[in-house]
Scaffold this motif. Structure first.
Motif, PDB file in Angstrom:
ATOM      1  N   ALA A 104       0.531  -1.198  -0.205  1.00 34.02           N
ATOM      2  CA  ALA A 104      -0.658  -0.210   0.360  1.00 34.02           C
ATOM      3  C   ALA A 104       0.963   1.609   0.023  1.00 34.02           C
ATOM      4  N   ALA A 105       1.527   0.990   0.369  1.00 31.82           N
ATOM      5  CA  ALA A 105       2.972   2.711   0.251  1.00 31.82           C
ATOM      6  C   ALA A 105       3.940   2.324  -0.892  1.00 31.82           C
ATOM      7  N   ASP A 106       4.239   1.419  -2.291  1.00 33.06           N
ATOM      8  CA  ASP A 106       4.771   1.429  -2.911  1.00 33.06           C
ATOM      9  C   ASP A 106       3.898   2.020  -3.954  1.00 33.06           C
ATOM     10  N   THR A 107       4.879   3.080  -4.232  1.00 36.20           N
ATOM     11  CA  THR A 107       4.885   4.386  -5.653  1.00 36.20           C
ATOM     12  C   THR A 107       6.327   4.045  -6.469  1.00 36.20           C
ATOM     13  N   SER A 108       5.746   5.080  -7.507  1.00 38.77           N
ATOM     14  CA  SER A 108       7.147   5.193  -8.323  1.00 38.77           C
ATOM     15  C   SER A 108       7.263   6.208  -7.902  1.00 38.77           C
ATOM     16  N   ALA A 109       7.064   7.527  -7.123  1.00 37.05           N
ATOM     17  CA  ALA A 109       7.251   8.629  -6.458  1.00 37.05           C
ATOM     18  C   ALA A 109       8.354   8.489  -5.574  1.00 37.05           C
ATOM     19  N   TYR A 110       8.906   7.694  -5.236  1.00 38.29           N
ATOM     20  CA  TYR A 110      10.103   7.429  -4.367  1.00 38.29           C
ATOM     21  C   TYR A 110      10.394   6.256  -3.722  1.00 38.29           C
ATOM     22  N   GLU A 111      11.670   6.124  -3.315  1.00 36.97           N
ATOM     23  CA  GLU A 111      12.123   4.301  -3.114  1.00 36.97           C
ATOM     24  C   GLU A 111      11.790   4.492  -1.467  1.00 36.97           C
ATOM     25  N   ALA A 112      11.370   3.105  -1.464  1.00 34.23           N
ATOM     26  CA  ALA A 112      10.884   2.784   0.483  1.00 34.23           C
ATOM     27  C   ALA A 112      11.387   1.162   0.505  1.00 34.23           C
ATOM     28  N   ALA A 113      12.001   1.175   2.008  1.00 32.85           N
ATOM     29  CA  ALA A 113      11.996   0.170   1.900  1.00 32.85           C
ATOM     30  C   ALA A 113      11.161   0.214   4.095  1.00 32.85           C
ATOM     31  N   GLY A 114      10.033  -0.911   4.305  1.00 29.75           N
ATOM     32  CA  GLY A 114       9.688  -0.640   5.313  1.00 29.75           C
ATOM     33  C   GLY A 114       9.241  -2.101   5.982  1.00 29.75           C
ATOM     34  N   LYS A 115       8.143  -2.087   7.206  1.00 27.15           N
ATOM     35  CA  LYS A 115       7.971  -3.349   7.226  1.00 27.15           C
ATOM     36  C   LYS A 115       6.501  -3.254   7.803  1.00 27.15           C
ATOM     37  N   THR A 116       5.330  -3.854   7.904  1.00 25.54           N
ATOM     38  CA  THR A 116       4.082  -4.555   8.222  1.00 25.54           C
ATOM     39  C   THR A 116       4.517  -4.969  10.258  1.00 25.54           C
TER      40      THR A 116
END
Length: 746
Positions: free
Chosen positions: A567-579
């Motif tokens: 749900a946090a994925d987008t081409s607008a930025y690179e991201a790393a995370g955990k639910t």
């Protein structure tokens, strides 16, 4: 007339003459002059005695009261707080423009720089002007008014007036004119609840004293005569005329004193003040920000008693724009979808968030709850809920840092293979533990990367045993997780200790900062006239190696790209995370970062009944289980996009990634169930298997994730496949439309 009558008349005249001569002898001009001088000497003697008897007293309590100013990082006002409700911030005279200083002298006391502190002629003139209806033009000098405001009271008594004269003479002889002028403009009352020129500048023109121009200064100097009568926004036509005349009178006096050129004077226009604004209090997010700052200040030695004395300017790291973005994101992605009045579950939902600059440790935005005056307990800093599966990256970090091996002797890395069978008993532990995966789903032989993407409990439970619970705890504490209810047993893989969004933001920011310790701090500077307090050091030493931190970051990009955090994925930025979703769905988390910003968002189920208590979030907004990949991830994505100004091209600078290759998916899955979020802990004791929630999507334990023949069990599904979270973006913001983006609705 007979002789007898003549004699009687003569005697009467003689008596009258004698009497008249006696009076003349008694009231001669010499005697009258002597009496006058004697009276003057008596008065002078009494005054000298009074001068000797009266000392300069200590300041009255009201004069020394100041507000404390809390500012955003850019210096704009957040709020003022203080003892006794006094809105005052003392500023040095050097901070006030010279021409603005002169407006007060021109308005009140043109002879200020030359007199000795008192002016009897001026007092008389002031009385005559008042009686003639020309407005209140002060008869007291600036020194006298300063003495009255700072040392004495406003009581119109003879004794107070005599003390005022004596103290004024003494103050004038012992203090500089600049000292007296500064004291006067900082203690005078200007109306609108403003005491002192700084508060007045803000109240009338929305600027600091240092930014006042001469025209505005002349108005403030004029309004001192009658603050309530001369406030332009509430003044009668007569009041407006009087204050405008006095404004002109002040500027004309400045020309006369050669403090202002006539040509400049002619160009000046009357500066109509802003409309009054209600004083900013602690409502909304303000109270949470102030509370967080005060807690940090306590640790820095600025006690509550010191703050109550007032006079502090606290500049916070809070970025005004990002703070507003965070508030709007919570409203858009959560509050707008809740029915707090009619839905019992919605009434229990509490949101909290902390956003940190990973390069400095500065807390740039914070969300503490719906409103500080309605819910005083900050959801951003509370430590009474478990961080759940957001702890799993820390387990991997510890494994990498300690070069731990599996029970088979394989070095642990993102491509190491584990058995992902649900309820699989851990091997090698004195404490029995067989955690259930979400929906009791078994995965068979999978890599650590896949286990991270799908948050497979059985894999990380075994990894904790392989690393050793004490070693995992040590790494977690070094990264910033608090040592609060922190057991040393396999269940810690499910985040069974307590932590806040603030704590987890620090831990994830440390990963973002390549393993160099990040300590979140909210106070940028704390300044007082008497002292300055150094802020918290946001960046510390290297607590885990860069290759360990970067490997974890590499793994967490897969969670956002292809796992439970889509749900946090987008081409607008690179991201790393955990639910993360804690036991019985009492809290739901999303902890993630970009190269420029680390943010942790969480929902907490809190009973609205007296005494509170933790309750399940299941059914929030009628969306089933409120897991970390739902509302928290959507809030995170919405906020991050706005906080980064619509996106960022920054990429993670990953170096020497240890065993960190991530397989890129090439074949989409054939069933949506394969992308289901698997970040929850068991619904019963973390050490015992439990039944999965009945409202969750189910899959037979025997069903293998390798169902599509063309897809390897280690290959995560693509981030933008139909029907998966992260799909169907609206208005350029991930998760904008809950019907398309909420994993719970799939």
């Amino acid at each position: 007339m007979g002789r007898a009558d003549a004699r009687r008349a003569q005697r009467r005249g003689a008596r009258r003459a004698a009497k008249s001569g006696g009076i003349r002898r008694l009231f001669t001009w010499k005697k009258m002059l002597g009496t006058f001088f004697g009276f003057c000497l008596l008065i002078m003697g009494a005054f000298v005695a009074l001068y000797m008897y009266v000392d300069i007293p200590k300041a009255n309590a009201l004069a020394e009261r100041q507000s404390n100013v809390y500012q955003y990082s850019d210096g704009t006002l957040l709020t003022r707080t203080g003892d006794g409700g006094v809105n005052r911030q003392i500023v040095d005279l050097a901070e006030v423009p010279k021409k603005v200083q002169h407006t007060f002298v021109a308005a009140e006391n043109k002879t200020f720089y030359d007199d000795e502190g008192i002016d009897l002629k001026g007092t008389t003139r002031g009385i005559l002007n008042t009686l003639s209806g020309k407005g209140k033009q002060g008869g007291s000098t600036i020194t006298q008014q300063y003495v009255k405001n700072y040392y004495l009271t406003q009581d119109p008594t003879i004794s107070r007036k005599l003390k005022e004269l004596v103290i004024s003479l003494k103050v004038d002889s012992k203090k500089s004119k600049d000292f007296i002028l500064a004291g006067y403009i900082n203690t005078a009352y200007y109306g609108r609840g403003a005491s002192g020129i700084q508060a007045a500048a803000q109240a009338y023109y929305g600027v600091d004293a240092k930014d006042l121009n001469v025209s505005q200064g002349a108005y403030l100097a004029s309004v001192l005569q009658a603050p309530s009568q001369y406030d332009w926004q509430s003044a009668t036509p007569t009041g407006k005329k009087l204050v405008k005349d006095r404004w002109g009178y002040t500027l004309d006096n400045m020309v006369e004193m050669h403090w202002l050129d006539q040509a400049e004077r002619d160009k000046l226009q009357f500066p109509v003040p802003d409309k009054p604004k209600p004083a900013k209090g602690m409502e909304g997010q303000t109270g949470y920000l102030v509370e967080a700052a005060n807690k940090e200040l306590e640790k820095q030695g600025v006690t509550a008693e010191m703050r109550q004395a007032g006079g502090w300017t606290f500049t916070l790291n809070i970025d005004k724009k990002r703070q507003k973005e965070l508030e709007k994101s919570v409203d858009r992605q959560l509050e707008s979808k809740l029915d707090r009045k009619n839905n019992k579950v919605d009434a229990t939902v509490q949101a909290g968030a902390t956003s940190v600059d990973p390069k400095t440790g500065a807390v740039v935005a914070l969300y503490g709850g719906v409103d500080y005056v309605k819910h005083y307990y900050s959801n951003a800093t509370r430590q009474d809920y478990q961080p759940a599966s957001t702890f799993k990256p820390l387990v991997l970090a510890s494994a990498l840092e300690n070069e731990s091996k599996t029970q088979d002797g394989d070095l642990i890395g993102v491509n190491t293979r584990y058995d992902g069978t649900s309820k699989r008993p851990v091997v090698g532990s004195d404490t029995p533990f067989a955690p259930e995966n979400e929906d009791d789903r078994s995965y068979g032989d999978v890599t650590v990367q896949t286990a991270m993407n799908k948050s497979i409990n059985s894999v990380f439970a075994q990894m904790v045993v392989d690393v050793g619970p004490p070693a995992v705890k040590k790494t977690a504490l070094e990264l910033g997780v608090p040592d609060k209810n922190f057991p040393e047993r396999p269940a810690i893989t499910l985040g069974t200790m307590n932590a806040s969004t603030w704590d987890m933001a620090g831990a994830y920011a440390t990963l973002d900062n390549h393993g160099k310790k990040v300590t979140p701090f909210i106070v940028k500077s704390a300044k007082h006239r008497d002292r300055t307090v150094e802020p918290v050091e946001g960046i510390g030493s290297q607590v885990i190696s860069r290759k360990s931190a970067d490997t974890v970051t590499s793994a967490l990009t897969g969670v956002v790209d292809s796992g439970s955090g889509q749900a946090a994925d987008t081409s607008a930025y690179e991201a790393a995370g955990k639910t993360g979703t804690s036991e019985n769905n009492k809290s739901a988390w999303f902890a993630a970062y970009t190269p420029e910003l680390t943010t942790v968002v969480a929902l907490f189920g809190e009973s609205p009944k007296e005494g509170g208590g933790q309750v399940s979030l299941t059914g929030t907004a009628n969306s089933g289980r409120a897991n970390g990949g739902g509302f928290p991830a959507q809030i995170w994505a919405d906020y991050t996009l706005g906080a980064l100004g619509g996106g960022s091209s920054a990429q993670f600078d990953l170096e020497d990634v240890e065993r960190g290759e991530v397989t890129v998916p090439t074949t989409p899955p054939t069933t949506p169930s394969q992308s289901a979020s698997t970040d929850t802990t068991p619904s019963q004791s973390p050490d015992m298997p439990s039944q999965s929630p009945s409202d969750s999507p189910s899959q037979s334990p025997s069903q293998s994730p390798e169902a599509p023949p063309s897809q390897s069990p280690d290959v995560p599904p693509p981030s933008q496949s139909p029907g998966l979270p992260g799909d169907g973006l609206s208005s350029g913001r991930p998760g904008h439309d809950s019907s398309n983006n909420n994993p719970l609705s799939q």
